[in-house]
Scaffold this motif. Structure first.
Motif, PDB file in Angstrom:
ATOM      1  N   THR A  34       0.864  -1.175   0.000  1.00 12.92           N
ATOM      2  CA  THR A  34       0.000   0.000   0.000  1.00 12.92           C
ATOM      3  C   THR A  34       0.898   1.222   0.000  1.00 12.92           C
ATOM      4  O   THR A  34       1.775   1.355   0.848  1.00 12.92           O
ATOM      5  CB  THR A  34      -0.922   0.009   1.231  1.00 12.92           C
ATOM      6  OG1 THR A  34      -1.722  -1.185   1.199  1.00 12.92           O
ATOM      7  CG2 THR A  34      -1.828   1.223   1.230  1.00 12.92           C
ATOM      8  N   GLU A  35       0.692   2.082  -0.980  1.00 11.02           N
ATOM      9  CA  GLU A  35       1.507   3.286  -1.129  1.00 11.02           C
ATOM     10  C   GLU A  35       0.598   4.483  -1.333  1.00 11.02           C
ATOM     11  O   GLU A  35      -0.513   4.352  -1.838  1.00 11.02           O
ATOM     12  CB  GLU A  35       2.471   3.125  -2.304  1.00 11.02           C
ATOM     13  CG  GLU A  35       3.424   1.966  -2.095  1.00 11.02           C
ATOM     14  CD  GLU A  35       4.450   1.821  -3.198  1.00 11.02           C
ATOM     15  OE1 GLU A  35       4.662   2.788  -3.956  1.00 11.02           O
ATOM     16  OE2 GLU A  35       5.039   0.735  -3.292  1.00 11.02           O
ATOM     17  N   VAL A  36       1.091   5.646  -0.953  1.00  8.65           N
ATOM     18  CA  VAL A  36       0.344   6.880  -1.155  1.00  8.65           C
ATOM     19  C   VAL A  36       0.896   7.562  -2.403  1.00  8.65           C
ATOM     20  O   VAL A  36       2.062   7.931  -2.451  1.00  8.65           O
ATOM     21  CB  VAL A  36       0.458   7.807   0.071  1.00  8.65           C
ATOM     22  CG1 VAL A  36      -0.291   9.109  -0.181  1.00  8.65           C
ATOM     23  CG2 VAL A  36      -0.062   7.112   1.323  1.00  8.65           C
ATOM     24  N   LEU A  37       0.044   7.689  -3.419  1.00  7.47           N
ATOM     25  CA  LEU A  37       0.422   8.333  -4.673  1.00  7.47           C
ATOM     26  C   LEU A  37      -0.452   9.556  -4.873  1.00  7.47           C
ATOM     27  O   LEU A  37      -1.679   9.431  -4.904  1.00  7.47           O
ATOM     28  CB  LEU A  37       0.265   7.358  -5.842  1.00  7.47           C
ATOM     29  CG  LEU A  37       1.065   6.052  -5.723  1.00  7.47           C
ATOM     30  CD1 LEU A  37       0.659   5.077  -6.812  1.00  7.47           C
ATOM     31  CD2 LEU A  37       2.541   6.347  -5.798  1.00  7.47           C
ATOM     32  N   THR A  38       0.166  10.697  -4.995  1.00  8.87           N
ATOM     33  CA  THR A  38      -0.522  11.988  -5.099  1.00  8.87           C
ATOM     34  C   THR A  38      -1.608  12.133  -4.045  1.00  8.87           C
ATOM     35  O   THR A  38      -2.716  12.567  -4.325  1.00  8.87           O
ATOM     36  CB  THR A  38      -1.084  12.232  -6.518  1.00  8.87           C
ATOM     37  OG1 THR A  38      -2.042  11.231  -6.842  1.00  8.87           O
ATOM     38  CG2 THR A  38       0.013  12.256  -7.554  1.00  8.87           C
ATOM     39  N   GLY A  39      -1.278  11.716  -2.817  1.00 13.77           N
ATOM     40  CA  GLY A  39      -2.181  11.892  -1.690  1.00 13.77           C
ATOM     41  C   GLY A  39      -3.254  10.825  -1.533  1.00 13.77           C
ATOM     42  O   GLY A  39      -4.079  10.915  -0.638  1.00 13.77           O
ATOM     43  N   VAL A  40      -3.251   9.812  -2.408  1.00 14.44           N
ATOM     44  CA  VAL A  40      -4.280   8.776  -2.360  1.00 14.44           C
ATOM     45  C   VAL A  40      -3.646   7.429  -2.017  1.00 14.44           C
ATOM     46  O   VAL A  40      -2.825   6.913  -2.783  1.00 14.44           O
ATOM     47  CB  VAL A  40      -5.010   8.664  -3.718  1.00 14.44           C
ATOM     48  CG1 VAL A  40      -6.080   7.585  -3.669  1.00 14.44           C
ATOM     49  CG2 VAL A  40      -5.601  10.003  -4.125  1.00 14.44           C
ATOM     50  N   PRO A  41      -4.023   6.822  -0.876  1.00 13.55           N
ATOM     51  CA  PRO A  41      -3.502   5.487  -0.568  1.00 13.55           C
ATOM     52  C   PRO A  41      -4.091   4.461  -1.528  1.00 13.55           C
ATOM     53  O   PRO A  41      -5.293   4.476  -1.795  1.00 13.55           O
ATOM     54  CB  PRO A  41      -3.977   5.214   0.858  1.00 13.55           C
ATOM     55  CG  PRO A  41      -4.685   6.433   1.315  1.00 13.55           C
ATOM     56  CD  PRO A  41      -4.887   7.335   0.159  1.00 13.55           C
ATOM     57  N   GLN A  42      -3.249   3.594  -2.060  1.00 17.18           N
ATOM     58  CA  GLN A  42      -3.720   2.571  -2.986  1.00 17.18           C
ATOM     59  C   GLN A  42      -2.773   1.379  -2.998  1.00 17.18           C
ATOM     60  O   GLN A  42      -1.608   1.501  -2.644  1.00 17.18           O
ATOM     61  CB  GLN A  42      -3.883   3.134  -4.394  1.00 17.18           C
ATOM     62  CG  GLN A  42      -2.687   3.893  -4.909  1.00 17.18           C
ATOM     63  CD  GLN A  42      -3.048   4.776  -6.078  1.00 17.18           C
ATOM     64  OE1 GLN A  42      -3.289   4.261  -7.162  1.00 17.18           O
ATOM     65  NE2 GLN A  42      -3.084   6.072  -5.879  1.00 17.18           N
ATOM     66  N   VAL A  43      -3.301   0.234  -3.400  1.00 16.20           N
ATOM     67  CA  VAL A  43      -2.494  -0.972  -3.486  1.00 16.20           C
ATOM     68  C   VAL A  43      -1.726  -0.930  -4.809  1.00 16.20           C
ATOM     69  O   VAL A  43      -2.309  -0.706  -5.873  1.00 16.20           O
ATOM     70  CB  VAL A  43      -3.362  -2.239  -3.404  1.00 16.20           C
ATOM     71  CG1 VAL A  43      -2.508  -3.486  -3.563  1.00 16.20           C
ATOM     72  CG2 VAL A  43      -4.116  -2.273  -2.077  1.00 16.20           C
ATOM     73  N   VAL A  44      -0.422  -1.152  -4.728  1.00 14.06           N
ATOM     74  CA  VAL A  44       0.441  -1.171  -5.907  1.00 14.06           C
ATOM     75  C   VAL A  44       1.014  -2.580  -6.037  1.00 14.06           C
ATOM     76  O   VAL A  44       1.549  -3.131  -5.073  1.00 14.06           O
ATOM     77  CB  VAL A  44       1.582  -0.141  -5.766  1.00 14.06           C
ATOM     78  CG1 VAL A  44       2.558  -0.240  -6.925  1.00 14.06           C
ATOM     79  CG2 VAL A  44       1.012   1.272  -5.654  1.00 14.06           C
ATOM     80  N   HIS A  45       0.882  -3.152  -7.228  1.00 16.82           N
ATOM     81  CA  HIS A  45       1.426  -4.479  -7.516  1.00 16.82           C
ATOM     82  C   HIS A  45       2.681  -4.274  -8.360  1.00 16.82           C
ATOM     83  O   HIS A  45       2.622  -3.637  -9.407  1.00 16.82           O
ATOM     84  CB  HIS A  45       0.415  -5.340  -8.266  1.00 16.82           C
ATOM     85  CG  HIS A  45      -0.884  -5.480  -7.547  1.00 16.82           C
ATOM     86  ND1 HIS A  45      -1.045  -6.325  -6.470  1.00 16.82           N
ATOM     87  CD2 HIS A  45      -2.073  -4.866  -7.725  1.00 16.82           C
ATOM     88  CE1 HIS A  45      -2.279  -6.236  -6.028  1.00 16.82           C
ATOM     89  NE2 HIS A  45      -2.928  -5.351  -6.774  1.00 16.82           N
ATOM     90  N   LYS A  46       3.794  -4.816  -7.901  1.00 20.01           N
ATOM     91  CA  LYS A  46       5.070  -4.620  -8.592  1.00 20.01           C
ATOM     92  C   LYS A  46       5.434  -5.877  -9.372  1.00 20.01           C
ATOM     93  O   LYS A  46       5.447  -6.974  -8.832  1.00 20.01           O
ATOM     94  CB  LYS A  46       6.150  -4.270  -7.584  1.00 20.01           C
ATOM     95  CG  LYS A  46       5.833  -2.961  -6.887  1.00 20.01           C
ATOM     96  CD  LYS A  46       6.833  -2.634  -5.825  1.00 20.01           C
ATOM     97  CE  LYS A  46       6.382  -1.344  -5.117  1.00 20.01           C
ATOM     98  NZ  LYS A  46       7.251  -1.023  -4.012  1.00 20.01           N
ATOM     99  N   VAL A  47       5.728  -5.667 -10.647  1.00 20.29           N
ATOM    100  CA  VAL A  47       6.064  -6.761 -11.542  1.00 20.29           C
ATOM    101  C   VAL A  47       7.569  -7.004 -11.467  1.00 20.29           C
ATOM    102  O   VAL A  47       8.357  -6.109 -11.789  1.00 20.29           O
ATOM    103  CB  VAL A  47       5.683  -6.415 -13.006  1.00 20.29           C
ATOM    104  CG1 VAL A  47       6.017  -7.567 -13.939  1.00 20.29           C
ATOM    105  CG2 VAL A  47       4.234  -6.016 -13.106  1.00 20.29           C
ATOM    106  N   PRO A  48       7.983  -8.199 -11.066  1.00 23.83           N
ATOM    107  CA  PRO A  48       9.417  -8.492 -11.049  1.00 23.83           C
ATOM    108  C   PRO A  48       9.900  -8.800 -12.464  1.00 23.83           C
ATOM    109  O   PRO A  48       9.471  -9.772 -13.072  1.00 23.83           O
ATOM    110  CB  PRO A  48       9.512  -9.725 -10.144  1.00 23.83           C
ATOM    111  CG  PRO A  48       8.200 -10.398 -10.308  1.00 23.83           C
ATOM    112  CD  PRO A  48       7.197  -9.312 -10.567  1.00 23.83           C
ATOM    113  N   LEU A  49      10.743  -7.953 -13.015  1.00 25.84           N
ATOM    114  CA  LEU A  49      11.260  -8.168 -14.369  1.00 25.84           C
ATOM    115  C   LEU A  49      12.753  -8.455 -14.325  1.00 25.84           C
ATOM    116  O   LEU A  49      13.517  -7.989 -15.149  1.00 25.84           O
ATOM    117  CB  LEU A  49      10.969  -6.941 -15.242  1.00 25.84           C
ATOM    118  CG  LEU A  49       9.506  -6.679 -15.532  1.00 25.84           C
ATOM    119  CD1 LEU A  49       9.322  -5.359 -16.258  1.00 25.84           C
ATOM    120  CD2 LEU A  49       8.888  -7.813 -16.326  1.00 25.84           C
ATOM    121  N   ASP A  50      13.152  -9.248 -13.346  1.00 22.31           N
ATOM    122  CA  ASP A  50      14.552  -9.545 -13.144  1.00 22.31           C
ATOM    123  C   ASP A  50      14.686 -11.048 -12.937  1.00 22.31           C
ATOM    124  O   ASP A  50      14.069 -11.615 -12.040  1.00 22.31           O
ATOM    125  CB  ASP A  50      15.046  -8.773 -11.918  1.00 22.31           C
ATOM    126  CG  ASP A  50      16.495  -9.006 -11.604  1.00 22.31           C
ATOM    127  OD1 ASP A  50      17.141  -9.840 -12.265  1.00 22.31           O
ATOM    128  OD2 ASP A  50      17.001  -8.351 -10.684  1.00 22.31           O
TER     129      ASP A  50
END
Length: 109
Positions: A34-50
């Protein structure tokens, strides 16, 4: 389902998009936070490209398959450029400074 058109200036992108739906098909490889982006908390899914994350990602090794990145349109293109160049160098993308470019398409307001 929605369909939309892009400005014709984006034609050169010939982009691919990945869609991740954790409720329908979760993956143990995806990292979520969960990250705050431009003041809005939201779930972020990170794609592992390594490939270092898991052997099954060998065909998705970004350092190997990366061609170029077009930023924008954005009023913050210089800061975004610098951040992506640093991140790409960190994962081993050669000549990152010349493979990241800013779009010259006007920003829609």
């Amino acid at each position: 389902m929605y369909t939309c058109l892009k400005h014709e200036g984006f034609r050169e992108e010939r982009e691919w998009r990945g869609i991740y739906s954790p409720t329908r098909n979760p993956s143990p490889l995806m990292e979520s936070s969960t990250e705050v982006l431009t003041g809005v908390p939201q779930v972020v899914h990170k794609v592992p490209l390594d490939v270092g994350v898991a052997p099954e990602l060998a065909d998705l090794d970004l350092a190997r398959i990366f061609d170029r990145l077009i930023i924008g349109p954005s009023q913050f293109a210089p800061a975004i450029y610098e951040a992506f160049v640093v991140a790409l160098k960190k994962i081993g993308v050669a000549d990152a400074e010349n493979r990241v470019v800013a779009s010259n398409i006007p920003i829609r307001t």
